[in-house]
Motif scaffolding. Sequence first.
Motif, mmCIF file in Angstrom:
data_model
loop_
_atom_site.group_PDB
_atom_site.id
_atom_site.type_symbol
_atom_site.label_atom_id
_atom_site.label_comp_id
_atom_site.label_asym_id
_atom_site.label_seq_id
_atom_site.Cartn_x
_atom_site.Cartn_y
_atom_site.Cartn_z
ATOM 1 N N CYS A 134 45.674 61.519 26.974
ATOM 2 C CA CYS A 134 44.249 61.786 27.140
ATOM 3 C C CYS A 134 43.470 61.263 25.937
ATOM 4 N N ARG B 14 39.277 68.144 29.498
ATOM 5 C CA ARG B 14 39.626 67.064 30.421
ATOM 6 C C ARG B 14 40.987 67.293 31.062
ATOM 7 N N LEU C 294 47.309 63.271 38.779
ATOM 8 C CA LEU C 294 46.825 63.612 37.454
ATOM 9 C C LEU C 294 46.410 62.350 36.700
ATOM 10 N N ARG C 295 45.219 62.392 36.138
ATOM 11 C CA ARG C 295 44.680 61.242 35.420
ATOM 12 C C ARG C 295 45.349 61.068 34.057
ATOM 13 N N GLN D 54 41.253 68.401 35.701
ATOM 14 C CA GLN D 54 41.729 67.344 36.597
ATOM 15 C C GLN D 54 41.801 67.863 38.032
#
Length: 335
Positions: A74, A56, A66-67, A60
């Motif tokens: 995360c 994950r 950026l998540r 991205q």
Amino acid sequence: MKVADIAPGTFAEISSAKLAREKTAVMESLEDILYGSVAGVTGKYIEYPFDTVKVRLQSQPDHLPLRYKGPLDCFRQSIKADGVLGLYRGISAPLFGAAAETSSLFFFERIGRETIYTWGLCARDQILPLPALWFTGAFAGAFTSYVLTPIELVKCKIQVPASSSVDGVVNNKAPGVFSIIRDVYRHEGLKGFWRGQTGTLIRETGGCAAWFGFKETTTKLFYALNERGLKNKSERDALRTEALPLWQQAVAGANAGVSYNFLFFPADTIKSRMQTTAIGLRGAQTTFLQEGKALWRQYGLRGLYRGCGITCIRSAPSSAFIFMVYDGLKRHVPL
């Protein structure tokens, strides 16, 4: 001498010629496949949540903020959204992959050793030198990469939290293994399952050279350390027929795991980004080199190593258990 009396590891082997007489090549192959599979599944259960976080972080999108701020963030967002079990999403394919990968690695590593003996580069009654063991690791990794790429492609697509369909509609439901296989084949054919093969080949060839090489190097150092104070050659020879203490086996395996992941992590990052691209999205398919250049331009070296820390942390115990389980089974449960 029974095979069960011989300690695992290259530096605990007595004579390859004697082993060949006591155990057929077929039985050796069966042990590699069976015990490698058990060891791989054990290691995968330990490392899978960390691997989900790694994928994950790696996948991205470049065109969006950026998540995730980092591995801990995360973990937090993933558990909040899907619970702890969400970190094990899609583990069925990776379990199969871990069994296939680890058994293939040990199988092809032994084939690599047999190749060295066949070419006359080393006598069968001699212990292989360390450079030869690094070669057998690279040999095993190169062949295993072709087994592993399709499995990792399915795994990566399952681990990504959301994907876009061809018409641009976001689907938050996790895809299933068979739906991914169907969609990949429909849009890209058989060759679509080997998307990211270049990255897997680089990672596995170089990484497995380090995996086997550092494990055996560390093992040799521990044997040399344990032999200090032993002046009698027969005592030293007897020591090398015994397995290392468990903590030393764990350190050797952990060292191998960290080395494998750190040295060639950029290739894995590029591979993961290629494999998590939406299926059937026109214009989104790039080559390994194109994907690497784009990532470098936007994030530099830091982008290539995104998720490396969490990967090295999870690889240490996982790799330690893999070698301990495999060597323990080879030593105590001979077929």
